[in-house]
Design an enzyme around this catalytic site. Structure first.
Site, PDB file in Angstrom:
ATOM      1  N   ASP A 240       4.048   0.564  12.182  1.00 15.10           N
ATOM      2  CA  ASP A 240       2.872  -0.102  11.603  1.00 15.10           C
ATOM      3  C   ASP A 240       2.729  -1.545  12.073  1.00 15.10           C
ATOM      4  O   ASP A 240       1.677  -2.156  11.865  1.00 15.10           O
ATOM      5  CB  ASP A 240       2.925  -0.062  10.066  1.00 15.10           C
ATOM      6  CG  ASP A 240       2.741   1.361   9.559  1.00 15.10           C
ATOM      7  OD1 ASP A 240       3.025   1.606   8.380  1.00 15.10           O
ATOM      8  OD2 ASP A 240       2.345   2.230  10.356  1.00 15.10           O
TER       9      ASP A 240
ATOM     10  N   ARG B 237      -8.618  -1.120   4.113  1.00 18.74           N
ATOM     11  CA  ARG B 237      -7.831  -0.011   3.557  1.00 18.74           C
ATOM     12  C   ARG B 237      -6.433  -0.483   3.176  1.00 18.74           C
ATOM     13  O   ARG B 237      -5.771   0.106   2.324  1.00 18.74           O
ATOM     14  CB  ARG B 237      -7.709   1.128   4.582  1.00 18.74           C
ATOM     15  CG  ARG B 237      -9.019   1.824   4.878  1.00 18.74           C
ATOM     16  CD  ARG B 237      -8.796   3.031   5.715  1.00 18.74           C
ATOM     17  NE  ARG B 237      -7.715   3.851   5.169  1.00 18.74           N
ATOM     18  CZ  ARG B 237      -7.148   4.857   5.829  1.00 18.74           C
ATOM     19  NH1 ARG B 237      -7.550   5.147   7.047  1.00 18.74           N
ATOM     20  NH2 ARG B 237      -6.189   5.563   5.280  1.00 18.74           N
TER      21      ARG B 237
ATOM     22  N   LYS C 162       0.859  -1.210   0.000  1.00 24.54           N
ATOM     23  CA  LYS C 162       0.000   0.000   0.000  1.00 24.54           C
ATOM     24  C   LYS C 162       0.881   1.242   0.000  1.00 24.54           C
ATOM     25  O   LYS C 162       0.668   2.162  -0.804  1.00 24.54           O
ATOM     26  CB  LYS C 162      -0.880  -0.004   1.251  1.00 24.54           C
ATOM     27  CG  LYS C 162      -1.550   1.329   1.544  1.00 24.54           C
ATOM     28  CD  LYS C 162      -2.493   1.281   2.726  1.00 24.54           C
ATOM     29  CE  LYS C 162      -1.837   1.558   4.010  1.00 24.54           C
ATOM     30  NZ  LYS C 162      -1.582   2.985   4.308  1.00 24.54           N
ATOM     31  N   ASN C 163       1.871   1.265   0.877  1.00 26.13           N
ATOM     32  CA  ASN C 163       2.627   2.512   1.075  1.00 26.13           C
ATOM     33  C   ASN C 163       3.678   2.760   0.006  1.00 26.13           C
ATOM     34  O   ASN C 163       4.294   3.827  -0.026  1.00 26.13           O
ATOM     35  CB  ASN C 163       3.236   2.533   2.486  1.00 26.13           C
ATOM     36  CG  ASN C 163       2.141   2.635   3.539  1.00 26.13           C
ATOM     37  OD1 ASN C 163       0.987   2.910   3.226  1.00 26.13           O
ATOM     38  ND2 ASN C 163       2.484   2.359   4.787  1.00 26.13           N
TER      39      ASN C 163
ATOM     40  N   ARG D  68      -1.454  14.061  13.208  1.00 33.09           N
ATOM     41  CA  ARG D  68      -1.039  13.961  11.795  1.00 33.09           C
ATOM     42  C   ARG D  68      -1.023  15.317  11.079  1.00 33.09           C
ATOM     43  O   ARG D  68      -1.669  15.535  10.056  1.00 33.09           O
ATOM     44  CB  ARG D  68      -1.910  12.944  11.059  1.00 33.09           C
ATOM     45  CG  ARG D  68      -2.006  11.641  11.817  1.00 33.09           C
ATOM     46  CD  ARG D  68      -2.431  10.482  11.041  1.00 33.09           C
ATOM     47  NE  ARG D  68      -1.327   9.973  10.196  1.00 33.09           N
ATOM     48  CZ  ARG D  68      -1.493   8.920   9.398  1.00 33.09           C
ATOM     49  NH1 ARG D  68      -2.660   8.330   9.331  1.00 33.09           N
ATOM     50  NH2 ARG D  68      -0.490   8.486   8.649  1.00 33.09           N
TER      51      ARG D  68
ATOM     52  N   CYS E 203      -5.739   7.162   9.327  1.00 36.11           N
ATOM     53  CA  CYS E 203      -6.111   6.550  10.604  1.00 36.11           C
ATOM     54  C   CYS E 203      -5.932   7.545  11.759  1.00 36.11           C
ATOM     55  O   CYS E 203      -4.998   8.338  11.768  1.00 36.11           O
ATOM     56  CB  CYS E 203      -5.245   5.317  10.862  1.00 36.11           C
ATOM     57  SG  CYS E 203      -5.719   3.922   9.835  1.00 36.11           S
TER      58      CYS E 203
END
Ligand code: EPZ
Length: 420
Positions: A304, A396, A22-23, A121, A116
């Site tokens: 993570d 997600r 994903k990242n 953030r 999230c």
């Protein structure tokens, strides 16, 4: 409403081919708007955050097609620089359109990003760095910036922010002159983005001190790229075996990407092997806790995997402690794990876990993406049935956690609750 239903108590045996990262996929997809023409991105994970990103690109005027895990993005005619899509305020990586749109059009308007709820953030590091490259921000309620031209410059990041590093790269590749990013993030996803940009004509190099040097070019060609395997998904599954026992092999991640996680698993007493992109873990008896683990920027233990590790520590013997140094609110999983009988005390950014032999199945709510995955791991170990709601968080980042874990013996399924 749908939820995951897990019947725990079975060890895991088998092999899992790990999905694309994903990242890595998100910044690589956003970078496609820097070129006229069609980029082909292969092994692109079929996850919600990717779909949201593709929707934003359609709004900008890109032609977007997906055939399975291959995505085609034609950014020949970017007709807009303003993003209104609600998707942009759902995902964190929408902030990357700031650097890419400034690089391509010299203007950008987008909502504050989502992501999230694991901390405040902020995007101050992104804004400060882009200002140093010539961007002018026009208001604070949203991200509205413009620049006549991006000028190469020297950026020193006070913290190796992954997103801020990516935003700078996306803005600098087409800048006038040379740029230097000091103290950039060193995550593998950064190097993958640089490689993809370089294969399209960018001139990016990582210097011995870790800083990134970017010589601006006048244009970037479209390109073809295969997304690397997701090291966080792979690490999640290795930690699943740490919870349930058994023997698991995950395919796709290079040695260095899982080194820190493998180190903690070995300290727990698991047997861990790696050969090229094949990782194997064997857990024959209950693992021991680890006195202290700290999350740090890459190459140290990744934030993570902090929640999945907490699940594994919850059933390991003895006392473990985890200090979360990256995000200020990433222990929400602890409150859900406690509903299963986990013994976890949280004091600021330090969690203290006294392992129990067995957790009990419970009705839970995923607090965020990686916390949801951690609850799946706990359910796999628990006695009885565990029900996990708000599975949209898990979707997600995990293509199909039921498919993956079910293929190695887990009793896990998606239940559509008709509410009758
Ligand atoms: C990326 O988020 C990842 N997301 C995160 O993965 C990951 O946890 C994080 O990097 C750290 O590795 C994506 O790549 C889409 P940061 P990002 O900027 O870029 C502070 C997942 O589960 N900060 O490195 O948002 C920030 O508050 C997700 O896949 C500022 O203060 O992370 C945090 O405390 C979760 N100001 C720290 O830096 C800024 O302008 C790390 O953030 C930017 C960040």
């Amino acid at each position: 409403m749908k939820y995951l239903e897990i019947s725990g108590g079975r060890p895991l045996f088998g092999e899992i081919q790990i999905q694309g990262s994903k990242n890595a996929a998100l910044p690589i997809l956003v970078s496609c708007i820097l070129s006229e023409g069609t980029c082909r991105i292969e092994n692109c994970p079929e996850i919600k955050d990717v779909e949201d990103t593709l929707q934003i690109m359609r709004e900008l005027g890109c032609g977007v097609r997906r055939l399975g895990r291959t995505v085609y993005v034609d950014a020949s005619c970017i007709s807009r620089w303003e993003i209104r899509a609600t998707e942009a305020s759902r995902i964190r990586s929408s902030v990357l359109f700031l650097g890419a749109l400034l690089g391509r059009t010299g203007k950008a308007v987008l909502p504050m990003p989502g992501g999230c709820a694991i901390g405040s953030r902020p995007v101050d590091l992104h804004q400060k760095a882009l200002k140093q490259l010539g961007a002018v921000f026009l208001n604070q309620e949203q991200l509205q910036a413009e620049c006549r031209e991006i000028r190469g410059g020297r950026i020193r990041l006070p913290f190796p922010s992954v997103g801020a590093t990516e935003n700078c790269l996306l803005a600098c590749v087409l800048a006038k002159g040379e740029s230097r990013i000091e103290n950039p993030a060193r995550e593998p996803e950064i190097d993958e983005l640089c490689s993809f940009l370089n294969c399209r004509g960018a001139r990016i190099s990582r210097r011995r001190d870790g800083s990134l040097r970017i010589q601006g070019v006048s244009r970037l060609e479209p390109g073809v790229w295969q997304i690397q395997a997701d090291r966080i998904v792979a690490g999640t599954y290795l930690l699943a075996a740490a919870c349930t026992g058994g023997s698991l092999c995950v395919h796709g991640c290079p040695e260095e990407s899982l080194r820190a996680a493998a180190g903690v698993l070995r300290r727990m007493g698991a047997q861990v092997w790696n050969q090229e992109k094949r990782w194997a873990v064997a857990v024959k008896e209950r693992l021991q806790g680890v006195p202290y683990v700290e999350t740090r920027p890459y190459p140290d233990f990744p934030t993570d995997l902090q929640s999945p590790l907490m699940a594994a520590f919850s059933v390991a013997s003895g006392r473990s402690r985890i200090r979360e140094t990256i995000f200020e609110n990433r222990f929400s999983t602890a409150w859900e794990l406690r509903k299963m009988g986990a013994q976890i005390q949280v004091d600021g950014n330090l969690a203290c876990i006294d392992g129990v032999r067995r957790l009990k199945g419970a009705r839970l709510q995923a607090p965020d993406l990686r916390g949801g995955a951690a609850l799946v791991l706990a359910g796999l170990q628990a006695d009885g049935i565990t029900r996990i709601e708000r599975t949209e968080y898990i979707e997600r980042g995990y293509e199909d956690i039921c498919r993956d874990l079910g293929s190695v013996g887990a009793r896990i399924r998606v239940v559509q609750d008709t509410g009758g």
